[in-house]
Design a protein around this motif. Structure first.
Motif, PDB file in Angstrom:
ATOM      1  N   TYR A  33       0.850  -1.188   0.000  1.00 14.70           N
ATOM      2  CA  TYR A  33       0.000   0.000   0.000  1.00 14.70           C
ATOM      3  C   TYR A  33       0.885   1.237   0.000  1.00 14.70           C
ATOM      4  O   TYR A  33       2.070   1.174   0.334  1.00 14.70           O
ATOM      5  CB  TYR A  33      -0.916   0.038   1.223  1.00 14.70           C
ATOM      6  N   THR A  34       0.281   2.374  -0.337  1.00 17.75           N
ATOM      7  CA  THR A  34       1.011   3.635  -0.289  1.00 17.75           C
ATOM      8  C   THR A  34       0.032   4.783  -0.360  1.00 17.75           C
ATOM      9  O   THR A  34      -1.174   4.587  -0.567  1.00 17.75           O
ATOM     10  CB  THR A  34       2.041   3.738  -1.431  1.00 17.75           C
ATOM     11  N   GLY A  35       0.525   5.992  -0.191  1.00 17.45           N
ATOM     12  CA  GLY A  35      -0.277   7.202  -0.336  1.00 17.45           C
ATOM     13  C   GLY A  35       0.492   8.245  -1.118  1.00 17.45           C
ATOM     14  O   GLY A  35       1.711   8.364  -0.980  1.00 17.45           O
ATOM     15  N   VAL A  36      -0.225   8.981  -1.942  1.00 16.69           N
ATOM     16  CA  VAL A  36       0.354  10.088  -2.701  1.00 16.69           C
ATOM     17  C   VAL A  36      -0.382  11.349  -2.269  1.00 16.69           C
ATOM     18  O   VAL A  36      -1.569  11.511  -2.557  1.00 16.69           O
ATOM     19  CB  VAL A  36       0.222   9.876  -4.220  1.00 16.69           C
ATOM     20  N   ASP A  37       0.300  12.239  -1.568  1.00 15.85           N
ATOM     21  CA  ASP A  37      -0.327  13.464  -1.081  1.00 15.85           C
ATOM     22  C   ASP A  37      -0.350  14.535  -2.164  1.00 15.85           C
ATOM     23  O   ASP A  37       0.530  14.594  -3.027  1.00 15.85           O
ATOM     24  CB  ASP A  37       0.412  13.987   0.149  1.00 15.85           C
ATOM     25  N   GLY A  38      -1.371  15.408  -2.103  1.00 17.98           N
ATOM     26  CA  GLY A  38      -1.478  16.508  -3.058  1.00 17.98           C
ATOM     27  C   GLY A  38      -1.606  16.038  -4.485  1.00 17.98           C
ATOM     28  O   GLY A  38      -1.031  16.630  -5.396  1.00 17.98           O
ATOM     29  N   VAL A  39      -2.399  14.979  -4.714  1.00 17.22           N
ATOM     30  CA  VAL A  39      -2.413  14.347  -6.034  1.00 17.22           C
ATOM     31  C   VAL A  39      -3.122  15.196  -7.085  1.00 17.22           C
ATOM     32  O   VAL A  39      -2.731  15.177  -8.256  1.00 17.22           O
ATOM     33  CB  VAL A  39      -3.030  12.934  -5.939  1.00 17.22           C
ATOM     34  N   LEU A  40      -4.137  15.950  -6.692  1.00 19.52           N
ATOM     35  CA  LEU A  40      -4.824  16.824  -7.635  1.00 19.52           C
ATOM     36  C   LEU A  40      -4.236  18.225  -7.574  1.00 19.52           C
ATOM     37  O   LEU A  40      -3.789  18.689  -6.513  1.00 19.52           O
ATOM     38  CB  LEU A  40      -6.319  16.915  -7.310  1.00 19.52           C
ATOM     39  N   ALA A  41      -4.245  18.917  -8.712  1.00 20.51           N
ATOM     40  CA  ALA A  41      -3.894  20.330  -8.710  1.00 20.51           C
ATOM     41  C   ALA A  41      -4.813  21.056  -7.730  1.00 20.51           C
ATOM     42  O   ALA A  41      -5.990  20.713  -7.613  1.00 20.51           O
ATOM     43  CB  ALA A  41      -4.033  20.906 -10.108  1.00 20.51           C
ATOM     44  N   PRO A  42      -4.310  22.057  -6.993  1.00 16.69           N
ATOM     45  CA  PRO A  42      -5.119  22.689  -5.937  1.00 16.69           C
ATOM     46  C   PRO A  42      -6.485  23.192  -6.404  1.00 16.69           C
ATOM     47  O   PRO A  42      -7.493  22.980  -5.708  1.00 16.69           O
ATOM     48  CB  PRO A  42      -4.227  23.838  -5.466  1.00 16.69           C
ATOM     49  N   ASP A  43      -6.558  23.849  -7.548  1.00 15.56           N
ATOM     50  CA  ASP A  43      -7.847  24.338  -8.037  1.00 15.56           C
ATOM     51  C   ASP A  43      -8.793  23.182  -8.351  1.00 15.56           C
ATOM     52  O   ASP A  43     -10.002  23.273  -8.106  1.00 15.56           O
ATOM     53  CB  ASP A  43      -7.659  25.212  -9.278  1.00 15.56           C
ATOM     54  N   SER A  44      -8.248  22.106  -8.889  1.00 10.21           N
ATOM     55  CA  SER A  44      -9.076  20.940  -9.202  1.00 10.21           C
ATOM     56  C   SER A  44      -9.632  20.326  -7.928  1.00 10.21           C
ATOM     57  O   SER A  44     -10.814  19.960  -7.861  1.00 10.21           O
ATOM     58  CB  SER A  44      -8.252  19.900  -9.968  1.00 10.21           C
ATOM     59  N   ALA A  45      -8.798  20.210  -6.906  1.00 11.58           N
ATOM     60  CA  ALA A  45      -9.250  19.634  -5.643  1.00 11.58           C
ATOM     61  C   ALA A  45     -10.351  20.478  -5.013  1.00 11.58           C
ATOM     62  O   ALA A  45     -11.367  19.954  -4.550  1.00 11.58           O
ATOM     63  CB  ALA A  45      -8.073  19.490  -4.683  1.00 11.58           C
TER      64      ALA A  45
END
Length: 254
Positions: A33-45
């Protein structure tokens, strides 16, 4: 929600630029398992979470007498308390003896494929998790080079909602990995709703807090659960949940 054709192009939601997947790949290889932080561009999120918070079309889903059941979530809020109590007793009785879940969803995958997904922001979310950049991100993180497509649902876990232990391994689905794109701001560990990864003895080997704009990816099959959302949680736990799959995509309705 009435079906209609898109009146205008969907807005574009994008991944954050220059995501570094090296550490995530190493974690996945070592732990599954893993995690990717901040995966979406800020405006998209921010655009996506704003739309999800105001989205009115939810189904309350659960497992009763061995079958998946789906109810209109808004309508369920209007039933008398005595009937709500009987419903929850039925749900909880099945949870004691085996696999059970209680949460709300919206069928993003089905609506996107059959042409009834007319909301522009959610259509853009569907397009994003089906896009080649997103698929390539999943391949890089998991090491599963044969990932060909994803399916997904929008999920809303409110107080008391949960998902008991299971491993996501369904015959014929060719699931290589599961993913959870978390879209709730200000969530704490004690709010519940954690993705719990279990060892062979059934102990929690890792509990993952659903941090905002964090993509969690884990290998299938793997025993896991979602812990009960606490009554004092500040609001629902929102996410796009899905699976990265190999092989040819089945025909619509198959």
């Amino acid at each position: 929600m009435a079906a209609r054709k898109h009146a205008s192009p969907s807005p574009r939601l994008t991944l954050a630029p220059d995501l570094d997947t090296g550490a995530a790949r190493a974690d996945f290889e070592a732990h599954g398992y893993t995690g990717v932080d901040g995966v979406l561009a800020p405006d998209s999120a921010s655009d996506l979470v704003a739309r999800i918070k105001s989205w009115p079309y939810w189904a309350l889903v659960t497992h009763i007498e061995g079958q998946h059941r789906s109810f209109d979530a808004a309508a369920m809020e209007t039933v008398p308390q005595s009937k709500k109590d009987a419903f929850h007793a039925l749900v909880n009785r099945e949870a004691v003896s085996g696999f059970q879940y209680l949460y709300e969803n919206f069928a993003l995958y089905e609506g996107g494929r059959n042409g009834t997904l007319d909301d522009p922001v959610l259509r853009a979310a569907f397009d994003l998790v089906r896009s080649e950049p997103f698929l390539q991100l999943l391949r890089e993180v998991s090491g599963e080079d044969d990932i060909a497509f994803t399916d997904c649902q929008l999920t809303r876990y409110r107080a008391g909602h949960f998902l008991t232990t299971h491993d996501d391994d369904v015959a014929g689905k060719n699931r290589r990995a599961a993913f959870v794109l978390n879209l709730t701001e200000g969530w704490r560990a004690d709010h519940g709703g954690q993705l719990q990864l279990l060892d062979e003895a059934g102990d929690v080997r890792r509990g993952l807090v659903p941090r905002f704009n964090r993509l969690m990816v884990f290998k299938v099959p793997q025993p896991h659960a979602v812990s009960v959302v606490a009554p004092f949680a500040p609001g629902p736990r929102f996410a796009i949940t899905g699976w990265a799959r190999a092989g040819a995509e089945p025909a619509l309705g198959a």
